[in-house]
Scaffold this active site. Structure first.
Site, PDB file in Angstrom:
ATOM      1  N   ASP A   1       4.103  -1.204  11.288  1.00 25.55           N
ATOM      2  CA  ASP A   1       3.613   0.116  10.929  1.00 25.55           C
ATOM      3  C   ASP A   1       3.027   0.726  12.195  1.00 25.55           C
ATOM      4  O   ASP A   1       2.278   0.059  12.924  1.00 25.55           O
ATOM      5  CB  ASP A   1       2.537   0.021   9.844  1.00 25.55           C
ATOM      6  CG  ASP A   1       2.243   1.396   9.289  1.00 25.55           C
ATOM      7  OD1 ASP A   1       2.777   1.726   8.221  1.00 25.55           O
ATOM      8  OD2 ASP A   1       1.506   2.152   9.950  1.00 25.55           O
TER       9      ASP A   1
ATOM     10  N   ARG B   1       9.342   2.808  11.169  1.00 21.62           N
ATOM     11  CA  ARG B   1      10.351   2.355  10.199  1.00 21.62           C
ATOM     12  C   ARG B   1      11.685   2.049  10.874  1.00 21.62           C
ATOM     13  O   ARG B   1      12.310   2.917  11.476  1.00 21.62           O
ATOM     14  CB  ARG B   1      10.511   3.383   9.073  1.00 21.62           C
ATOM     15  CG  ARG B   1      10.945   4.752   9.511  1.00 21.62           C
ATOM     16  CD  ARG B   1      10.845   5.763   8.373  1.00 21.62           C
ATOM     17  NE  ARG B   1       9.443   6.075   8.082  1.00 21.62           N
ATOM     18  CZ  ARG B   1       9.002   7.262   7.662  1.00 21.62           C
ATOM     19  NH1 ARG B   1       9.835   8.244   7.438  1.00 21.62           N
ATOM     20  NH2 ARG B   1       7.726   7.467   7.433  1.00 21.62           N
TER      21      ARG B   1
ATOM     22  N   ARG C   1      -0.430  12.707  10.160  1.00 17.44           N
ATOM     23  CA  ARG C   1       0.891  13.299  10.456  1.00 17.44           C
ATOM     24  C   ARG C   1       1.143  14.506   9.565  1.00 17.44           C
ATOM     25  O   ARG C   1       0.866  14.434   8.363  1.00 17.44           O
ATOM     26  CB  ARG C   1       2.011  12.275  10.226  1.00 17.44           C
ATOM     27  CG  ARG C   1       1.982  11.221  11.283  1.00 17.44           C
ATOM     28  CD  ARG C   1       3.147  10.259  11.206  1.00 17.44           C
ATOM     29  NE  ARG C   1       3.039   9.402  12.373  1.00 17.44           N
ATOM     30  CZ  ARG C   1       3.355   8.123  12.411  1.00 17.44           C
ATOM     31  NH1 ARG C   1       3.838   7.538  11.338  1.00 17.44           N
ATOM     32  NH2 ARG C   1       3.213   7.441  13.523  1.00 17.44           N
TER      33      ARG C   1
ATOM     34  N   ASP D   1       0.803  -1.227   0.000  1.00 13.94           N
ATOM     35  CA  ASP D   1       0.000   0.000   0.000  1.00 13.94           C
ATOM     36  C   ASP D   1       0.835   1.275   0.000  1.00 13.94           C
ATOM     37  O   ASP D   1       0.339   2.338  -0.336  1.00 13.94           O
ATOM     38  CB  ASP D   1      -0.944   0.007   1.221  1.00 13.94           C
ATOM     39  CG  ASP D   1      -0.208  -0.240   2.525  1.00 13.94           C
ATOM     40  OD1 ASP D   1       1.018  -0.425   2.505  1.00 13.94           O
ATOM     41  OD2 ASP D   1      -0.858  -0.256   3.589  1.00 13.94           O
ATOM     42  N   HIS D   2       2.105   1.185   0.367  1.00 14.31           N
ATOM     43  CA  HIS D   2       2.922   2.401   0.468  1.00 14.31           C
ATOM     44  C   HIS D   2       3.617   2.746  -0.851  1.00 14.31           C
ATOM     45  O   HIS D   2       3.459   3.827  -1.381  1.00 14.31           O
ATOM     46  CB  HIS D   2       3.983   2.231   1.562  1.00 14.31           C
ATOM     47  CG  HIS D   2       3.467   2.390   2.954  1.00 14.31           C
ATOM     48  ND1 HIS D   2       2.526   1.563   3.501  1.00 14.31           N
ATOM     49  CD2 HIS D   2       3.765   3.297   3.915  1.00 14.31           C
ATOM     50  CE1 HIS D   2       2.282   1.951   4.742  1.00 14.31           C
ATOM     51  NE2 HIS D   2       3.016   3.000   5.016  1.00 14.31           N
TER      52      HIS D   2
ATOM     53  N   SER E   1       6.736   7.256  12.849  1.00 15.85           N
ATOM     54  CA  SER E   1       6.745   5.983  12.112  1.00 15.85           C
ATOM     55  C   SER E   1       7.561   4.902  12.807  1.00 15.85           C
ATOM     56  O   SER E   1       8.541   5.178  13.493  1.00 15.85           O
ATOM     57  CB  SER E   1       7.328   6.241  10.723  1.00 15.85           C
ATOM     58  OG  SER E   1       7.863   5.058  10.189  1.00 15.85           O
TER      59      SER E   1
HETATM   60  C1  MIC Z   1       3.942   6.357   8.329  1.00 17.51           C
HETATM   61  O1  MIC Z   1       2.756   6.640   8.379  1.00 17.51           O
HETATM   62  O2  MIC Z   1       4.836   7.101   8.741  1.00 17.51           O
HETATM   63  C2  MIC Z   1       4.331   5.017   7.717  1.00 17.51           C
HETATM   64  C3  MIC Z   1       4.960   5.284   6.425  1.00 17.51           C
HETATM   65  O3  MIC Z   1       3.184   4.252   7.515  1.00 17.51           O
HETATM   66  C4  MIC Z   1       5.271   4.330   8.701  1.00 17.51           C
HETATM   67  C5  MIC Z   1       5.870   3.103   8.194  1.00 17.51           C
HETATM   68  C6  MIC Z   1       7.005   3.317   7.247  1.00 17.51           C
HETATM   69  O4  MIC Z   1       7.774   4.253   7.407  1.00 17.51           O
HETATM   70  O5  MIC Z   1       7.150   2.504   6.337  1.00 17.51           O
HETATM   71  C7  MIC Z   1       4.643   4.018  10.062  1.00 17.51           C
HETATM   72  O6  MIC Z   1       3.682   4.633  10.433  1.00 17.51           O
HETATM   73  O7  MIC Z   1       5.172   3.180  10.797  1.00 17.51           O
HETATM   74 FE1  SF4 Z   2      -0.099   4.753   5.043  1.00 20.75          FE
HETATM   75 FE2  SF4 Z   2       1.206   5.438   7.263  1.00 20.75          FE
HETATM   76 FE3  SF4 Z   2      -0.278   7.212   5.929  1.00 20.75          FE
HETATM   77 FE4  SF4 Z   2      -1.452   5.276   7.213  1.00 20.75          FE
HETATM   78  S1  SF4 Z   2      -0.244   6.898   8.102  1.00 20.75           S
HETATM   79  S2  SF4 Z   2      -1.957   5.961   5.163  1.00 20.75           S
HETATM   80  S3  SF4 Z   2      -0.045   3.589   6.932  1.00 20.75           S
HETATM   81  S4  SF4 Z   2       1.580   6.215   5.206  1.00 20.75           S
END
Ligand code: MIC
Ligand code: SF4
Length: 639
Positions: free
Chosen positions: A119, A537, A379, A64-65, A535
């Protein structure tokens, strides 16, 4: 003494430790989820454990990313994940099938079960009464292999909801209000439980908006009771048998309680650049808007989308605004198409995007220079949109549409009331976007396909007894993992290639960091409070590892990032006296001696410019052993 909902689930899954706040506990994990941007690492780590088949009740991999495929990298990663899942017993949700958290609660989540996901928004599942927690990829790999998941036993916060939301006020406004009260640090070490008579007025998708964005409180998780509303939702998903009732005991004890009267709430916005910078929408009405984005795992349910469509129906968005809408799942998308709501969106001038994270992770749709972007996301960290000087406000779908129609930030309460959403008796169920894993010989013989973008895991080092290093970077409070390891369309394709992605480490803070760290060979980072929020990550630990970072010294850490550092063999240290933060400068040479014996006493002395600074450690015994072994993978292999 009675138990909270989370305490009931924890005690039913406890495999080690005692349920004493702050003490490390190990819990059995029933379900896991990964997404593609963290998933490749998680499956490489799982493969390195040599376990033929996952041992969880259900493990699901979502794509999905990284759905923008502007080269071979993302497509190679998707193919790797699909093949590794088929072989090892993991369900695979294809690109376009939807955002992991939305699809997971629609199709797989179950009240009373434990879920960890690579995630940070995994706690979305708390909206249907799961204990759902965000974790690093390595922790998810271990859980897929049947290992326990370890966290400090959280303290319990109760949010009492009374009254009922007024028209055009949204579940998003509830979580924004909680963020206003608690801040991005207020939930650290806690599980937030929602209770009180207001709970039964909220549908499952509304609850999931709240538990989703509970991640922004720094909370370990958020949870709602599993009640008649939950039952009706699961029934509509054709999964009534997955329902169990779950509520807290009347005499359960909470460390903190908050009261929110839903009837008094008004539309709110999180202003740039933090989810807790909350103002009333009505106080922002002079601000001109360039862009509006609706979607993300926070606000992309059918109910959100139908509300948006109803507000857009028969109208046209302002000429100066660009509007994107990303439905959360194929189920949502197909139901919008079926009832004609999609046409209302298209006719009003929206750009309908794929069911994916999209603009939320900077995968396209970056705002114009200094552009004001209203987003229903969770975010708004500096630069996350892809435009460094973009001004991102986080709002409800109602507030987002109001701005799209007027071109200015507009309180939706001044617009016509939107009809409250009635959940359908049944959702449209079509799981063709989900591929079940292979079985038996077919699985054993299946090939795992790895493209050239997939590079091996970086080398970890056993913790040294004497660390002598340069302070490569000194940063302030609330540094997010988006600062440490930025995402976006340019960087995300290298999530399986740590040497390459490391070049972008701390790019938004100091573009020279990566080269300087590499040249120094051995370094430390100094941070303020809540270092590593956001995140999950693990690249925010793996890239520094690759660049020679041995330790991070901060006033305090966010939970997932601190765990990721230890998993990668990097030592997280905390200033005994936060004022000592002032005594260390970027470029200083520092030394820590007898670190191994320091592990026993949970403290170590750092020498800088002839001065001694006391640092403490907040590490479980297991984590100390892990650091001495050189990180979680080496520790697990040695076991
Ligand atoms: C996000 O919303 O910051 C992400 C991208 O979903 C991350 C995961 C990632 O960095 O791959 C998260 O929320 O953990
Ligand atoms: Fe995707 Fe993270 Fe954004 Fe949710 S917050 S839509 S998991 S990138």
């Amino acid at each position: 003494m009675g138990k909270t909902i989370a305490e009931k689930i924890i005690s039913a899954h406890l495999v080690s430790g005692e349920m004493i706040t702050g003490e490390e506990i190990g819990i059995r994990i029933d379900q896991t989820l990964t997404q593609d941007a963290t998933g490749t690492m998680a499956y490489l780590e799982f493969e390195s454990m040599g376990i033929p088949r996952v041992k969880t009740e259900k493990s699901v991999a979502y794509i999905d990313h990284n759905t923008l495929q502007s080269g071979f990298e993302n497509a190679d990663d998707h193919r790797y994940i699909q093949s590794v899942c088929a072989k090892h017993g993991v369900y695979f949700s294809r690109p376009g099938n939807g955002i992991c958290h939305q699809v997971h609660y629609e199709r797989f989540g179950k009240p009373g079960k434990t879920l960890i996901g690579s995630d940070s928004h995994t706690p979305t599942g708390g909206g249907i009464g799961m204990l759902a927690i965000g974790a690093g990829g390595m922790d998810v790999a271990v859980a897929m292999g049947g290992g326990a998941y370890y966290i400090p036993m959280p303290r319990m916060i109760r949010v009492n909801l009374t009254g009922e939301l007024r028209p055009n006020v949204s579940a998003k406004d509830i979580i924004l209000e909680v963020l206003r009260i608690l801040s991005v640090k207020g939930g650290v070490g806690a599980i937030v439980e929602y209770a009180g008579p207001g709970v039964k007025t909220l549908t499952v998708p509304q609850r999931c908006t709240i538990t989703n964005m509970g991640a922004e409180l720094g909370a370990t998780s958020s949870i709602f009771p599993s009640d008649e509303m939950t039952k009706a939702f699961l029934k509509a998903e054709g999964r009534e048998e997955d329902w169990t009732e779950l509520s807290s005991d009347a005499d359960a004890e909470y460390a903190q309680e908050i009261d929110i009267n839903l009837s008094e709430l008004v539309p709110l916005a999180a202003c740039p650049h933090s989810p807790d910078n909350i103002k009333k929408v009505a106080d922002l009405e002079e601000i001109k808007v360039d862009q509006v984005c609706i979607g993300s795992c926070t606000n992309s349910s059918l109910s959100d989308m139908l509300t948006v469509a109803a507000m857009l129906k028969g109208r046209k968005i302002d000429d100066s605004v660009s509007l994107s809408i990303s439905p959360g799942s194929r189920q949502v998308f197909s139901m919008l198409a079926e009832c004609g709501a999609l046409t209302d969106m298209i006719d009003a001038g929206a750009r309908v995007l794929e069911c994916a994270c999209g603009p939320c992770i900077g995968m396209g749709f970056s705002p114009n220079s200094a552009g004001v972007s209203l987003r229903t996301f969770n975010r708004n960290f500096l630069g996350r949109s892809g435009t460094k000087d973009g001004q991102v406000y986080l709002v409800s779908p109602e507030t987002a549409v109001a701005a799209a129609l007027t071109g200015y930030i507009t309180d939706p309460m001044v617009l016509e009331d939107v009809e409250p959403y009635a959940m359908p008796e049944s959702f449209r169920i079509n799981d063709s976007g989900i591929i079940a894993p292979l079985e038996g010989d077919e699985a054993a013989e299946a090939e795992v396909l790895k493209g050239p973008n997939i590079k091996p895991f970086p080398e970890t080092h056993p913790l040294e007894d004497n660390i002598s290093a340069e302070v490569i970077l000194k940063v302030e409070d609330n540094i997010t993992t988006d600062h440490i390891m930025p995402a976006g369309a340019k960087v995300l394709p290298y999530r399986s290639n740590v040497p390459k992605i490391s070049e972008f480490c701390f790019e938004v803070v100091d573009p020279t960091f990566s080269a300087r760290a590499k040249a120094a060979g051995s370094g430390i980072i100094v941070g303020g409070s809540n270092y590593g929020q956001g995140s999950s990550r693990e690249h925010a630990a793996l890239a520094p590892l690759y660049l020679g970072i041995r330790a991070v010294v901060a006033k305090s850490f966010a939970r997932i990032h601190a765990a990721n550092l230890v998993n990668a063999g990097i030592l997280p240290l905390i200033f005994e006296n936060p004022d000592d933060y002032e005594k260390i400068q970027q470029g200083s040479k520092v030394e820590m001696k007898n670190v191994h014996s320091g592990l026993k006493e949970d403290k170590v002395i750092l020498m800088v410019d002839g001065e001694e600074i006391s640092l403490r450690m907040e590490l479980a015994e297991r984590q100390k052993a892990m650091l001495l072994a050189g990180g979680l993978l080496k520790y697990t292999a040695a076991q």
